[in-house]
Write a protein that holds these residues in place. Structure first.
Motif, PDB file in Angstrom:
ATOM      1  N   ASN A  36     -46.906-114.245   1.919  1.00  0.00           N
ATOM      2  CA  ASN A  36     -47.725-115.095   1.063  1.00  0.00           C
ATOM      3  C   ASN A  36     -49.077-114.428   0.793  1.00  0.00           C
ATOM      4  O   ASN A  36     -49.315-113.293   1.212  1.00  0.00           O
ATOM      5  CB  ASN A  36     -47.869-116.503   1.651  1.00  0.00           C
ATOM      6  N   THR A  37     -49.955-115.110   0.084  1.00  0.00           N
ATOM      7  CA  THR A  37     -51.231-114.510  -0.318  1.00  0.00           C
ATOM      8  C   THR A  37     -52.148-114.217   0.870  1.00  0.00           C
ATOM      9  O   THR A  37     -53.089-113.456   0.732  1.00  0.00           O
ATOM     10  CB  THR A  37     -51.973-115.418  -1.320  1.00  0.00           C
ATOM     11  N   TYR A  82     -48.525-118.485  -4.511  1.00  0.00           N
ATOM     12  CA  TYR A  82     -48.562-117.041  -4.752  1.00  0.00           C
ATOM     13  C   TYR A  82     -48.649-116.780  -6.254  1.00  0.00           C
ATOM     14  O   TYR A  82     -49.452-115.976  -6.709  1.00  0.00           O
ATOM     15  CB  TYR A  82     -47.305-116.385  -4.164  1.00  0.00           C
ATOM     16  N   GLN A  85     -52.104-117.594  -7.613  1.00  0.00           N
ATOM     17  CA  GLN A  85     -53.127-116.666  -7.151  1.00  0.00           C
ATOM     18  C   GLN A  85     -52.954-115.261  -7.734  1.00  0.00           C
ATOM     19  O   GLN A  85     -53.922-114.599  -8.075  1.00  0.00           O
ATOM     20  CB  GLN A  85     -53.119-116.583  -5.622  1.00  0.00           C
ATOM     21  N   GLN A  86     -51.715-114.797  -7.833  1.00  0.00           N
ATOM     22  CA  GLN A  86     -51.446-113.416  -8.242  1.00  0.00           C
ATOM     23  C   GLN A  86     -51.024-113.283  -9.710  1.00  0.00           C
ATOM     24  O   GLN A  86     -50.846-112.176 -10.200  1.00  0.00           O
ATOM     25  CB  GLN A  86     -50.344-112.822  -7.355  1.00  0.00           C
TER      26      GLN A  86
END
Length: 100
Positions: A36-37, A82, A85-86
């Motif tokens: 995960n992040t 994820y 965020q990404q």
């Protein structure tokens, strides 16, 4: 015999996940994981429902998520987080045992 494959998420729901992979999945049950992040590993078990070869030479694998409702929610939420965020979905590592 155990074999790993790397999958790209095509679709996900609270009951299953559709992955694009480069090698056919020849086992019935798999473990999927990604980091995960925060760099922590997220795991989920699944049952392979189908594996279909596409014209591109890659394969689409439909997997039913196994586990409690809470475990599945944690896994799916981690994937969504994820993605937010990404701005992309993580690659999923798939491992399982070949069946004869």
């Amino acid at each position: 015999m155990q074999r790993q494959n790397l999958g790209t998420i095509q679709n996900i729901s609270q009951k299953g996940i559709l992955l694009k992979v480069t090698h056919p999945v020849k086992y019935n049950y798999v473990e999927m994981n990604f980091n995960n992040t925060m760099g922590m590993r997220q795991n989920m078990d699944g049952k392979v429902i189908h594996c279909k070869e596409k014209p591109s030479g890659q394969y689409e694998v439909g997997i039913r998520l196994l586990g409690s409702e809470d475990q599945i929610k944690v896994f799916v939420k981690a994937l969504v987080h994820y993605h937010l965020q990404q701005l992309k979905m993580p690659n999923i590592k798939i491992s399982g045992f070949l069946t004869q």
